[in-house]
Design a protein around this motif. Structure first.
Motif: not given
Ligand SMILES: [Zn+2]
Ligand SMILES: [Zn+2]
Length: 137
Positions: A43-65
């Motif tokens: 279950t997930f929802f869309g948020v505009p990229e410009a509104d999302l602020t990362l406060i702490s930590g560094e997520p790791k991204a896994f690119h996926y097709v």
């Protein structure tokens, strides 16, 4: 001051927040979501990229097709492994999809639709929501 909605990973290393009250809130039964979440659906929802602020930590991204052939980055905490959001979606530029379980107050957001219901497992019963066999168009 914190934004309206705050969220974090399971260990708390990654924290992020946003103000948007989401409208596209989906329960997705596709095979990609099953694998990535480890459950029957995500279950997930869309948020505009410009509104999302990362406060702490560094997520790791896994690119996926995805099976659709479109690319996306699944972001997770390298420390605890919890999935937090999906970004760089070829099919939804400028939108980040946040997993509902990451929210500090998940009760404030309810799903609006179910998608990829053709992949829903027999024992999972439809919710009283708009149903889409594939992606809503
Ligand atoms: Zn973590
Ligand atoms: Zn899915």
């Amino acid at each position: 001051m914190a934004k309206k909605h705050t969220a974090q990973c399971a260990c708390g290393a990654i924290k992020f927040e946003f103000d948007t009250d989401p409208t596209f809130i989906a329960v997705c039964h596709c095979l990609d979501c099953k694998r990535a979440s480890g459950g029957e659906a995500a279950t997930f929802f869309g948020v505009p990229e410009a509104d999302l602020t990362l406060i702490s930590g560094e997520p790791k991204a896994f690119h996926y097709v995805a099976q659709s052939g479109k690319g996306l980055d699944r972001n997770f905490c390298p420390n605890c492994g919890a999935r937090v959001f999906t970004s760089n979606l070829e099919s939804f530029p400028g939108t980040i999809f946040v997993t509902i379980g990451s929210l500090d107050n998940p009760a404030s957001i309810e799903p609006a639709l179910e998608m990829f219901t053709k992949r829903r497992l027999e024992w999972a019963k439809p919710l009283g929501l708009a149903q889409f066999e594939n992606m809503p168009s």
